[in-house]
Structure formats: structure tokens, C-alpha cells
Design a protein around this motif. Sequence first.
Motif, short mmCIF file in Angstrom:
data_model
loop_
_atom_site.label_atom_id
_atom_site.label_comp_id
_atom_site.label_asym_id
_atom_site.label_seq_id
_atom_site.Cartn_x
_atom_site.Cartn_y
_atom_site.Cartn_z
N ALA A 9 0.83 -1.21 0.00
CA ALA A 9 0.00 0.00 0.00
C ALA A 9 0.86 1.25 0.00
O ALA A 9 0.51 2.27 -0.61
N GLY A 10 2.00 1.20 0.65
CA GLY A 10 2.88 2.36 0.73
C GLY A 10 3.51 2.74 -0.60
O GLY A 10 3.71 3.92 -0.88
N ILE A 11 3.85 1.75 -1.42
CA ILE A 11 4.48 2.05 -2.70
C ILE A 11 3.47 2.20 -3.84
O ILE A 11 3.83 2.63 -4.93
N ALA A 12 2.21 1.88 -3.58
CA ALA A 12 1.18 1.96 -4.61
C ALA A 12 1.07 3.35 -5.25
O ALA A 12 1.00 3.45 -6.48
N PRO A 13 1.07 4.45 -4.47
CA PRO A 13 0.98 5.77 -5.12
C PRO A 13 2.16 6.06 -6.05
O PRO A 13 1.99 6.71 -7.08
N LEU A 14 3.33 5.56 -5.70
CA LEU A 14 4.50 5.76 -6.56
C LEU A 14 4.32 5.03 -7.88
O LEU A 14 4.61 5.55 -8.95
N GLU A 15 3.83 3.80 -7.80
CA GLU A 15 3.64 2.98 -8.99
C GLU A 15 2.51 3.51 -9.86
O GLU A 15 2.62 3.51 -11.09
N MET A 16 1.45 3.98 -9.24
CA MET A 16 0.29 4.47 -10.01
C MET A 16 0.63 5.70 -10.83
O MET A 16 0.11 5.88 -11.92
N HIS A 17 1.51 6.55 -10.33
CA HIS A 17 1.83 7.80 -11.01
C HIS A 17 3.01 7.68 -11.97
O HIS A 17 3.33 8.62 -12.67
N SER A 18 3.65 6.54 -12.00
CA SER A 18 4.82 6.36 -12.85
C SER A 18 4.43 5.86 -14.24
O SER A 18 3.78 4.82 -14.37
N PRO A 19 4.85 6.58 -15.28
CA PRO A 19 4.56 6.07 -16.63
C PRO A 19 5.32 4.78 -16.93
O PRO A 19 4.89 3.99 -17.76
N LEU A 20 6.43 4.53 -16.22
CA LEU A 20 7.21 3.31 -16.44
C LEU A 20 6.56 2.08 -15.79
O LEU A 20 6.71 0.97 -16.27
N VAL A 21 5.88 2.28 -14.68
CA VAL A 21 5.39 1.16 -13.88
C VAL A 21 3.87 1.05 -13.88
O VAL A 21 3.32 0.01 -13.55
N ASN A 22 3.17 2.09 -14.29
CA ASN A 22 1.71 2.12 -14.17
C ASN A 22 1.04 0.95 -14.87
O ASN A 22 0.14 0.33 -14.31
N ARG A 23 1.47 0.63 -16.08
CA ARG A 23 0.82 -0.47 -16.81
C ARG A 23 1.01 -1.80 -16.09
O ARG A 23 0.10 -2.62 -16.04
N LEU A 24 2.18 -1.99 -15.55
CA LEU A 24 2.45 -3.20 -14.79
C LEU A 24 1.59 -3.24 -13.53
O LEU A 24 1.06 -4.28 -13.16
N TYR A 25 1.41 -2.08 -12.90
CA TYR A 25 0.57 -1.98 -11.71
C TYR A 25 -0.88 -2.35 -12.04
O TYR A 25 -1.51 -3.11 -11.32
N VAL A 26 -1.37 -1.83 -13.16
CA VAL A 26 -2.75 -2.13 -13.57
C VAL A 26 -2.89 -3.61 -13.92
O VAL A 26 -3.88 -4.26 -13.56
N LEU A 27 -1.89 -4.16 -14.59
CA LEU A 27 -1.93 -5.56 -15.02
C LEU A 27 -1.86 -6.53 -13.84
O LEU A 27 -2.63 -7.48 -13.76
N LEU A 28 -0.93 -6.29 -12.90
CA LEU A 28 -0.70 -7.23 -11.81
C LEU A 28 -1.47 -6.93 -10.53
O LEU A 28 -1.73 -7.82 -9.74
N GLY A 29 -1.76 -5.67 -10.29
CA GLY A 29 -2.42 -5.29 -9.04
C GLY A 29 -1.40 -4.95 -7.96
O GLY A 29 -0.21 -5.27 -8.06
N GLN A 30 -1.90 -4.32 -6.92
CA GLN A 30 -1.04 -3.78 -5.85
C GLN A 30 -0.18 -4.84 -5.18
O GLN A 30 1.04 -4.69 -5.06
N ARG A 31 -0.77 -5.91 -4.71
CA ARG A 31 -0.01 -6.93 -3.98
C ARG A 31 0.94 -7.72 -4.90
O ARG A 31 2.07 -8.01 -4.52
N ASN A 32 0.48 -8.08 -6.08
CA ASN A 32 1.32 -8.89 -6.96
C ASN A 32 2.55 -8.14 -7.44
O ASN A 32 3.63 -8.72 -7.53
N ILE A 33 2.40 -6.86 -7.76
CA ILE A 33 3.57 -6.11 -8.20
C ILE A 33 4.55 -5.93 -7.04
O ILE A 33 5.76 -6.01 -7.22
N SER A 34 4.04 -5.74 -5.86
CA SER A 34 4.91 -5.61 -4.69
C SER A 34 5.66 -6.93 -4.44
O SER A 34 6.87 -6.92 -4.17
N ASP A 35 4.95 -8.04 -4.54
CA ASP A 35 5.59 -9.35 -4.38
C ASP A 35 6.65 -9.57 -5.47
O ASP A 35 7.75 -10.07 -5.20
N LEU A 36 6.34 -9.21 -6.72
CA LEU A 36 7.29 -9.35 -7.82
C LEU A 36 8.55 -8.52 -7.56
O LEU A 36 9.67 -9.01 -7.74
#
Length: 138
Positions: A9-36
Motif C-alpha cells: 500500500a505504501g508504494i502503490a501511489p508511486l507505482e500508479m503515477h509512474s509512466p514506467l510502472v503504471n501499466r504493470l501496476y494495472v496488469l498485476l495489481g497492488q499486492r502482486n507487483i509488490s511481491d514481484l
Amino acid sequence: MKFTPYEAAGIAPLEMHSPLVNRLYVLLGQRNISDLLGVIEIASGLGIALRYIYPPVSGIASLLSVGMFLTTLSFLFTTPGWEPTLGFPGISAMPGQFLLKDIVLLGAAVFTASEAFSAVLRSETSVEHTESATAGAR
């Protein structure tokens, strides 16, 4: 920490606003991207630790770390939280402190990559000299 809901949850805002990571965030979801990210960080750390056993793996793991730290540092430019009165890089304490530590870690990853690839080149040069000396003795 990447495997905990708190960190995800803490890194989610960083990922959501990043053009480099946003698509991965949308594809995998908050917990899965953090686990990855946690798996990649642990694998990179183990790979870097193999420096004296298998330098090529250490070099590749170091380059992977360089990529991760550059991606993380790109969050400085994409994450809300700028303090305009401070100028660049006047970012609020959170996420600023979290991101700025990666400058040091980026330097360490570049250093470990150069050390590992230097060891690879030294061993290849040593093998070439040994082979040429052996061929000359025949």
C-alpha cells in the motif's frame, strides 16, 4: 517488506503515477507487483553476492539493480508531493526520503557491476594467456 500489505500500500501511489510502472501496476495489481519487486530484489541481492563464485551472474544482477534504482528514482519526477517553495528536488519527507536513498544504492550497484565485469575480463585474459603459453610449449 515488499511481501507485506503495509509496504504494498505504501508504494502503490508511486507505482500508479509512474509512466514506467503504471501499466504493470494495472496488469498485476497492488499486492502482486509488490511481491514481484520483492522477488526481484532478493534474486538481485543473491546474484550480487555470487561475485567471487560466479562474476557474470553478479554483473548481470548488478545491472538489473541499476535498472530498478533508475526506475525508482524516476518516481521523483512523477510522484505528487513536490514542495514548490523548495525547488528541485524539494519533495516531501514521504516519499522523498524513501526515494533519495536509492541514489546511494544506485552508486553501489554500478560499483558492483564494474567489479564483477572486471573480474570476468581478468579471468578471460588469464585463460587466453594460459592457452597461448600452453600452445607455445607444444
